[in-house]
Design an enzyme around this catalytic site. Structure first.
Site, PDB file in Angstrom:
ATOM      1  N   ASN A   8       7.596   7.235   6.068  1.00  0.00           N
ATOM      2  CA  ASN A   8       7.097   6.437   4.941  1.00  0.00           C
ATOM      3  C   ASN A   8       6.942   4.999   5.434  1.00  0.00           C
ATOM      4  OD1 ASN A   8       6.588   5.120   2.562  1.00  0.00           O
ATOM      5  ND2 ASN A   8       8.654   5.349   1.721  1.00  0.00           N
ATOM      6  N   LYS A  10       5.666   2.570   3.896  1.00  0.00           N
ATOM      7  CA  LYS A  10       5.720   1.614   2.771  1.00  0.00           C
ATOM      8  C   LYS A  10       4.564   0.617   2.843  1.00  0.00           C
ATOM      9  CE  LYS A  10      10.693   2.091   2.794  1.00  0.00           C
ATOM     10  NZ  LYS A  10      11.914   1.668   2.141  1.00  0.00           N
ATOM     11  N   HIS A  90       9.287   7.871  -5.491  1.00  0.00           N
ATOM     12  CA  HIS A  90      10.164   7.082  -4.605  1.00  0.00           C
ATOM     13  C   HIS A  90      10.914   6.050  -5.448  1.00  0.00           C
ATOM     14  CE1 HIS A  90      11.470   4.362  -1.458  1.00  0.00           C
ATOM     15  NE2 HIS A  90      11.299   5.360  -0.619  1.00  0.00           N
ATOM     16  N   GLU A  92      11.491   3.086  -4.975  1.00  0.00           N
ATOM     17  CA  GLU A  92      10.831   1.775  -5.068  1.00  0.00           C
ATOM     18  C   GLU A  92       9.706   1.788  -6.111  1.00  0.00           C
ATOM     19  OE1 GLU A  92      10.137   1.268  -0.874  1.00  0.00           O
ATOM     20  OE2 GLU A  92      12.271   0.916  -0.560  1.00  0.00           O
ATOM     21  N   GLU A 155      17.404  10.955  -1.605  1.00  0.00           N
ATOM     22  CA  GLU A 155      17.492   9.590  -1.083  1.00  0.00           C
ATOM     23  C   GLU A 155      18.391   8.752  -1.979  1.00  0.00           C
ATOM     24  OE1 GLU A 155      14.057   8.389   1.494  1.00  0.00           O
ATOM     25  OE2 GLU A 155      13.265   8.190  -0.513  1.00  0.00           O
ATOM     26  N   GLY A 161      17.339   1.472   3.175  1.00  0.00           N
ATOM     27  CA  GLY A 161      17.141   0.153   3.779  1.00  0.00           C
ATOM     28  C   GLY A 161      18.376  -0.731   3.799  1.00  0.00           C
ATOM     29  N   SER A 197      18.336   4.939   5.567  1.00  0.00           N
ATOM     30  CA  SER A 197      19.013   4.290   6.690  1.00  0.00           C
ATOM     31  C   SER A 197      19.256   5.181   7.907  1.00  0.00           C
ATOM     32  CB  SER A 197      20.339   3.674   6.228  1.00  0.00           C
ATOM     33  OG  SER A 197      20.076   2.588   5.364  1.00  0.00           O
ATOM     34  N   GLY A 217      12.118   5.628   6.705  1.00  0.00           N
ATOM     35  CA  GLY A 217      11.408   4.427   6.263  1.00  0.00           C
ATOM     36  C   GLY A 217      11.256   3.473   7.441  1.00  0.00           C
ATOM     37  N   GLY A 218      12.109   2.456   7.473  1.00  0.00           N
ATOM     38  CA  GLY A 218      12.028   1.384   8.472  1.00  0.00           C
ATOM     39  C   GLY A 218      11.803   1.852   9.903  1.00  0.00           C
TER      40      GLY A 218
HETATM   41  C1  PEP Z   1      12.741   5.212   2.299  1.00  0.00           C
HETATM   42  O1  PEP Z   1      12.230   4.175   1.899  1.00  0.00           O
HETATM   43  O2  PEP Z   1      12.434   6.292   1.775  1.00  0.00           O
HETATM   44  C2  PEP Z   1      13.701   5.169   3.391  1.00  0.00           C
HETATM   45  C3  PEP Z   1      14.303   6.266   3.733  1.00  0.00           C
HETATM   46  O3  PEP Z   1      13.881   3.932   3.952  1.00  0.00           O
HETATM   47  P1  PEP Z   1      14.877   3.551   5.141  1.00  0.00           P
HETATM   48  O4  PEP Z   1      14.802   4.660   6.177  1.00  0.00           O
HETATM   49  O5  PEP Z   1      14.355   2.275   5.677  1.00  0.00           O
HETATM   50  O6  PEP Z   1      16.251   3.457   4.560  1.00  0.00           O
END
Ligand code: PEP
Length: 236
Positions: A8, A10, A90, A92, A155, A161, A197, A217-218
């Site tokens: 993802n 984002k 999600h 967010e 999640e 994050g 994370s 994500g990141g």
């Molecule tokens: C996400 O936004 O779905 C996610 C898993 O982010 P991160 O891996 O950065 O925690």
């Protein structure tokens, strides 16, 4: 069953960054892993994927069957760009006001148009009751055909994050609860992912749990680290 890894991106990236990512991903060789890349809508066309293990996804879809929806993106538009998967619900987007009812509408729009929703669920705080997550699953799947195999990304919002990770026992417990719930609702099968994370130093511990894959994500923007994780999982 192959493990599933979803990236993802984002609201990140640029044409230049995605050109690098696509080049590296097209060369990647994996045996038993399915990769789904979810860029922002405006970059979908940069993802000319030439790798059978990799599919295109996106981060949202309209909840309305109505062309008078300024700013929304329809399923037919996504299909034209070879999108197969859609991240729905999600946290967010929930933070921006998206409710279970709209998430359910989005899930149904996906399924009615041959797109596969990746439904995100998770508790807000570590101290929250895990049963609230099961309610999110139930609401998202309301009135959907039972012959589908739902994809659920667990999640925990507090883990996204933040660098904070749940214990593997908690992920296993939640994964089992989600599978049981989905069976109780009448579906034969499901895919349960974990997201929040994950990085190159902790993915092994998480993938040893009872989940079918990861939503990243990141770390998905750091393509070399992303590939290291994919290869590590593929070799398990
Ligand atoms: C996400 O936004 O779905 C996610 C898993 O982010 P991160 O891996 O950065 O925690």
């Amino acid at each position: 069953m192959p493990k599933v890894i979803v990236a993802n991106y984002k609201m990140n990236g640029s044409k230049k960054l995605y050109a690098t990512i696509v080049k590296k991903i097209n060369k990647l060789k994996v045996m038993d892993t399915r990769i789904v890349l979810c860029p922002p809508f405006v970059y979908l066309d940069e993802f000319r994927l030439k790798n059978r293990s990799v599919s295109l996804g996106c981060q949202d879809i309209t909840n309305e069957d109505n062309s008078k929806s300024t700013g929304q993106i329809s399923p037919s538009m996504l299909l034209e760009f070879r999108v197969k998967y859609v991240i729905v619900g999600h946290s967010e987007r929930r933070k921006l006001g998206e409710k279970d009812e709209q998430i359910n509408e989005k899930v149904k729009i996906c399924l009615n148009n041959g797109l596969l929703p990746i439904i995100c669920v998770g508790e807000e705080k570590k101290s929250d009751k895990l049963d609230s997550v099961l309610l999110q699953v139930e609401q998202a799947l309301k009135s959907t055909p039972k012959d589908t195999s739902p994809i659920i990304a667990y999640e925990p919002v507090w883990a996204i994050g933040t660098g904070k990770l749940p214990e593997v026992a908690r992920i296993n417990r939640m994964s089992k609860k989600i599978r049981d719930k989905i069976r109780d609702l009448g579906y034969q099968n499901c895919v349960v992912l974990y997201g929040g994370s994950v990085n190159k130093d902790n993915f092994k511990e998480i993938i040893s749990s009872e989940i079918d894959g990861l939503l990243l994500g990141g770390v998905s923007l750091r393509i070399d680290e992303f590939i290291e994780i994919v290869k590590g999982i593929d070799n398990e």
